[in-house]
Design a protein around this motif. Sequence first.
Motif, short mmCIF file in Angstrom:
data_model
loop_
_atom_site.label_atom_id
_atom_site.label_comp_id
_atom_site.label_asym_id
_atom_site.label_seq_id
_atom_site.Cartn_x
_atom_site.Cartn_y
_atom_site.Cartn_z
N UNK A 71 -10.51 7.32 -13.61
CA UNK A 71 -9.10 7.55 -13.29
C UNK A 71 -8.41 6.20 -13.18
N UNK A 72 -7.23 6.09 -13.78
CA UNK A 72 -6.48 4.83 -13.76
C UNK A 72 -5.04 5.08 -13.32
N UNK A 73 -4.46 4.06 -12.74
CA UNK A 73 -3.04 4.05 -12.39
C UNK A 73 -2.39 2.91 -13.18
N UNK A 74 -1.29 3.22 -13.84
CA UNK A 74 -0.54 2.21 -14.58
C UNK A 74 0.86 2.12 -13.98
N UNK A 75 1.30 0.90 -13.76
CA UNK A 75 2.66 0.65 -13.28
C UNK A 75 3.37 -0.19 -14.32
N UNK A 76 4.58 0.21 -14.68
CA UNK A 76 5.38 -0.53 -15.65
C UNK A 76 6.72 -0.87 -15.02
N UNK A 90 -4.92 -0.31 -12.99
CA UNK A 90 -6.00 -0.46 -12.03
C UNK A 90 -6.83 0.82 -12.00
N UNK A 91 -8.14 0.66 -11.85
CA UNK A 91 -9.02 1.82 -11.72
C UNK A 91 -8.88 2.42 -10.33
N UNK A 92 -8.89 3.74 -10.26
CA UNK A 92 -8.78 4.43 -8.98
C UNK A 92 -10.14 4.95 -8.55
N UNK A 93 -10.38 4.97 -7.25
CA UNK A 93 -11.64 5.46 -6.70
C UNK A 93 -11.31 6.41 -5.56
N UNK A 94 -11.85 7.62 -5.61
CA UNK A 94 -11.57 8.59 -4.55
C UNK A 94 -12.50 8.43 -3.35
N UNK A 95 -13.39 7.42 -3.39
CA UNK A 95 -14.34 7.16 -2.30
C UNK A 95 -15.17 8.39 -1.94
N UNK A 106 -4.13 6.72 -4.90
CA UNK A 106 -2.91 6.56 -5.69
C UNK A 106 -1.80 5.96 -4.84
N UNK A 107 -1.60 6.49 -3.64
CA UNK A 107 -0.56 5.95 -2.75
C UNK A 107 -0.85 4.50 -2.40
N UNK A 108 -2.08 4.22 -2.05
CA UNK A 108 -2.49 2.86 -1.68
C UNK A 108 -2.20 1.88 -2.82
N UNK A 109 -2.66 2.22 -4.02
CA UNK A 109 -2.49 1.30 -5.14
C UNK A 109 -1.06 1.24 -5.66
N UNK A 110 -0.29 2.31 -5.52
CA UNK A 110 1.13 2.24 -5.90
C UNK A 110 1.82 1.16 -5.07
N UNK A 113 0.13 -2.49 -6.11
CA UNK A 113 0.36 -2.94 -7.48
C UNK A 113 1.80 -3.44 -7.63
N UNK A 114 2.75 -2.78 -6.96
CA UNK A 114 4.14 -3.26 -7.00
C UNK A 114 4.27 -4.61 -6.31
N UNK A 115 3.65 -4.75 -5.16
CA UNK A 115 3.71 -6.04 -4.46
C UNK A 115 3.12 -7.15 -5.32
N UNK A 116 2.03 -6.88 -6.00
CA UNK A 116 1.41 -7.90 -6.84
C UNK A 116 2.23 -8.20 -8.08
#
Length: 148
Positions: A71-76, A90-95, A106-110, A113-116
Motif C-alpha cells: 500500500x502506498x500514499x502519494x502526495x502531489x 511513501x509505503x504504508x504499514x498497518x502495523x 494514512x492520516x499520520x503520513x498525510x 509528507x506535507x510537512x516534508x
Amino acid sequence: MTKDIKVKDVHEAIEEARKICKKQQLTGVAHYGNYATLNDVFDSIMEALEKNNMFFSYTTYIHDTPNGSYNCLQCTISHKPSNSKKTAEILLDDNGKGPQGMGGAITYYRRYILQLMLNLDKPDPNTEDDASFVSKGGSQRKRTGDKF
C-alpha cells in the motif's frame, strides 16, 4: 482579491508560500506530549498555498513488485500557472492492525509528507520555539524524548 505572485514553477512557489505559512499549532495530545494534527498542518499552510496558486492532492494505490504488493500514499503539490508539480510517495504499514491501522497510517503520513514536501519546521513540543527537525545544514537533530 489577492495579488498574484509571479513565480516560475512549483519549487519557487513553495519557497514563497513557506515565507507566509502560519505557525503550526500543537492541538494533538499523546503520551509523549503535544503534536501538530493534520488539521493543524492544513490550518498553517492553506492560505499560503492559495495565495501562491498551489493545491495538493493525495492518492492511495497498491504497488505490485516481485516480492509482494504494498500500500502506498502519494502526495502531489501542483502550481497552477506553471502547470508544474512535485510528487512524493511513501509505503504504508498497518502495523498488523488491519483497516483501522491502515487508516491511522494514512492520516499520520498525510501530515508528515506535507510537512516534508513543503520543508516546514516541525514545532518542538519540548521548547517554546519552532525549532526545526531538520537543521539548516540538512542533518537530522534528535530532540529530548524522540526515539529515532
